[in-house]
Scaffold this motif. Structure first.
Motif, short mmCIF file in Angstrom:
data_model
loop_
_atom_site.label_atom_id
_atom_site.label_comp_id
_atom_site.label_asym_id
_atom_site.label_seq_id
_atom_site.Cartn_x
_atom_site.Cartn_y
_atom_site.Cartn_z
N ILE A 58 -39.51 34.92 -5.98
CA ILE A 58 -38.73 34.04 -5.12
C ILE A 58 -38.77 32.62 -5.64
O ILE A 58 -37.81 31.86 -5.50
N GLY A 59 -39.86 32.25 -6.30
CA GLY A 59 -39.99 30.91 -6.86
C GLY A 59 -39.11 30.65 -8.07
O GLY A 59 -38.84 29.49 -8.41
N MET A 60 -38.63 31.70 -8.73
CA MET A 60 -37.83 31.52 -9.94
C MET A 60 -36.56 30.68 -9.71
O MET A 60 -36.32 29.73 -10.45
N PRO A 61 -35.72 31.02 -8.73
CA PRO A 61 -34.53 30.19 -8.52
C PRO A 61 -34.87 28.75 -8.12
O PRO A 61 -34.24 27.81 -8.60
N PHE A 62 -35.88 28.61 -7.28
CA PHE A 62 -36.29 27.26 -6.87
C PHE A 62 -36.85 26.48 -8.06
O PHE A 62 -36.60 25.29 -8.21
N GLY A 63 -37.62 27.18 -8.91
CA GLY A 63 -38.17 26.55 -10.10
C GLY A 63 -37.09 26.08 -11.05
O GLY A 63 -37.15 24.97 -11.59
N ALA A 64 -36.06 26.90 -11.26
CA ALA A 64 -34.94 26.52 -12.13
C ALA A 64 -34.19 25.33 -11.53
O ALA A 64 -33.80 24.40 -12.25
N PHE A 65 -34.01 25.34 -10.21
CA PHE A 65 -33.31 24.24 -9.55
C PHE A 65 -34.08 22.93 -9.70
O PHE A 65 -33.52 21.90 -10.09
N VAL A 66 -35.38 22.97 -9.41
CA VAL A 66 -36.20 21.75 -9.50
C VAL A 66 -36.27 21.26 -10.95
O VAL A 66 -36.16 20.06 -11.20
N THR A 67 -36.41 22.19 -11.89
CA THR A 67 -36.44 21.80 -13.30
C THR A 67 -35.14 21.11 -13.68
O THR A 67 -35.15 20.04 -14.31
N GLY A 68 -34.01 21.69 -13.32
CA GLY A 68 -32.71 21.09 -13.63
C GLY A 68 -32.49 19.77 -12.94
O GLY A 68 -31.96 18.82 -13.54
N TRP A 69 -32.92 19.68 -11.70
CA TRP A 69 -32.76 18.42 -10.94
C TRP A 69 -33.58 17.31 -11.58
O TRP A 69 -33.09 16.21 -11.79
N MET A 70 -34.84 17.63 -11.93
CA MET A 70 -35.68 16.62 -12.57
C MET A 70 -35.12 16.24 -13.94
O MET A 70 -35.14 15.07 -14.32
N MET A 71 -34.62 17.23 -14.67
CA MET A 71 -34.05 16.96 -15.99
C MET A 71 -32.86 16.01 -15.87
O MET A 71 -32.64 15.17 -16.74
N SER A 72 -32.11 16.12 -14.78
CA SER A 72 -30.95 15.24 -14.58
C SER A 72 -31.37 13.81 -14.25
O SER A 72 -30.58 12.89 -14.43
N LEU A 73 -32.59 13.62 -13.81
CA LEU A 73 -33.08 12.29 -13.44
C LEU A 73 -33.84 11.60 -14.57
O LEU A 73 -33.91 10.37 -14.61
N LEU A 74 -34.40 12.39 -15.47
CA LEU A 74 -35.25 11.83 -16.53
C LEU A 74 -34.40 11.37 -17.72
O LEU A 74 -33.30 11.86 -17.94
N PRO A 75 -34.93 10.43 -18.51
CA PRO A 75 -34.16 9.89 -19.64
C PRO A 75 -33.93 10.93 -20.75
O PRO A 75 -34.80 11.73 -21.05
N CYS A 76 -32.73 10.89 -21.32
CA CYS A 76 -32.34 11.82 -22.38
C CYS A 76 -31.59 11.08 -23.48
O CYS A 76 -30.56 11.55 -23.96
N GLY A 77 -32.06 9.93 -23.90
CA GLY A 77 -31.34 9.12 -24.88
C GLY A 77 -31.44 9.61 -26.31
O GLY A 77 -30.51 9.47 -27.08
N THR A 78 -32.56 10.20 -26.68
CA THR A 78 -32.76 10.72 -28.04
C THR A 78 -33.30 12.14 -27.92
O THR A 78 -33.80 12.52 -26.85
N PRO A 79 -33.25 12.92 -28.99
CA PRO A 79 -33.83 14.26 -28.92
C PRO A 79 -35.32 14.25 -28.53
O PRO A 79 -35.76 15.09 -27.75
N GLY A 80 -36.08 13.28 -29.04
CA GLY A 80 -37.49 13.20 -28.69
C GLY A 80 -37.70 12.89 -27.22
O GLY A 80 -38.54 13.51 -26.56
N ARG A 81 -36.95 11.94 -26.70
CA ARG A 81 -37.05 11.58 -25.29
C ARG A 81 -36.60 12.76 -24.41
O ARG A 81 -37.18 13.02 -23.35
N THR A 82 -35.58 13.46 -24.86
CA THR A 82 -35.09 14.62 -24.12
C THR A 82 -36.15 15.72 -24.07
O THR A 82 -36.35 16.36 -23.04
N ALA A 83 -36.87 15.92 -25.18
CA ALA A 83 -37.93 16.92 -25.21
C ALA A 83 -39.07 16.56 -24.26
O ALA A 83 -39.60 17.42 -23.56
#
Length: 189
Positions: free
Chosen positions: A90-115
Motif C-alpha cells: 500500500i505504501g508503494m503508490p504513496f512512496g512514488a507520489f511523495v518521491t515525485g512531489w519532493m523531486m518537483s520541489l528540489l533543485p535540478c539545475g545540473t545532472p549532479g544537482r538532479t542526482a
C-alpha cells in the motif's frame, strides 16, 4: 499525443516493477522479504513525477490483485494483500507520489544537482513513506507492537539507502543523456 505518452510511461514503469520482481527475494522472519521493487517506486517518482508515479504503482497493484505473479518469488493475487507485507504494498503508490512531489520541489539545475535531489526525494518517498506504511501494516496484520515493527523494519534501511543511491545514479544518467527530461513533472532547468 501527450496523454498517449503519459499512458506509455505509466505502463512502462508498472512493467519495470514486474521486471524487478524477477530478482529472487530474500525472506526474513518478519514476514516481509527484501526485494528490488522499492527501487522501482523511487525511479517512478523521480522520473515520472507524483501523478504518473502514483498511477504506475496503482496499475502495478491492480495487476497484482488480478492474480499476476509480479512480486518477487512469483507471488500475486488478493492473498498478498493479507500478508505482513501489505503495508509496504500500500505504501508503494504513496512512496512514488511523495518521491515525485519532493523531486518537483528540489533543485535540478545540473545532472549532479538532479542526482542529489533524487537521492533526497527517494529517501523521503521510497524509504520513509513506504516504511511508515509498512510499519503500520505490521502492527495491524502481524499484530506486532509499534516498537517491534519499527525495529523490524530497520533491517531494510541499509539496502534501501543503496537503492536511493542507485536511483540517483540512474537519474544522473538520464539528466546527462536527456537534458530536457521532466524530473518530478517539471523541466530540467
Amino acid at each position: 499525443m501527450k496523454s498517449s505518452r503519459s499512458l506509455a510511461l505509466v505502463s512502462l514503469f508498472a512493467a519495470l516493477m514486474a521486471v524487478l520482481g524477477l530478482v529472487p527475494k530474500i525472506d526474513l522472519p518478519l514476514g516481509v522479504p527484501i526485494t528490488l521493487q522499492t527501487l522501482g517506486v523511487m525511479l517512478a517518482g523521480c522520473l515520472l513525477g507524483p501523478k504518473r508515479g502514483l498511477q504506475a504503482m496503482l496499475l502495478f497493484l491492480c495487476a497484482l490483485a488480478l492474480g499476476l505473479p509480479l512480486l518477487s518469488g512469483g507471488r500475486g493475487g488478493l492473498g498478498v494483500f493479507m500478508a505482513p507485507s501489505t503495508g509496504y504494498l500500500i505504501g508503494m503508490p504513496f512512496g512514488a507520489f511523495v518521491t515525485g512531489w519532493m523531486m518537483s520541489l528540489l533543485p535540478c539545475g545540473t545532472p549532479g544537482r538532479t542526482a542529489i535531489s533524487a537521492f533526497i526525494a527517494s529517501s523521503f518517498g521510497g524509504l520513509l513513506t513506504v516504511h511508515a506504511l509498512g510499519v503500520a501494516g505490521l502492527v495491524k496484520i502481524a499484530h506486532l507492537t509499534w516498537t517491534q515493527a519499527f525495529l523490524g523494519t530497520l533491517v531494510f534501511v541499509p539496502g534501501d539507502l543503496i537503492k536511493c543511491a542507485l536511483c540517483a545514479m540512474v537519474v544522473h544518467t538520464v539528466a546527462r543523456g536527456v537534458p530536457d527530461w521532466h524530473f518530478g513533472g517539471r523541466a530540467l532547468k
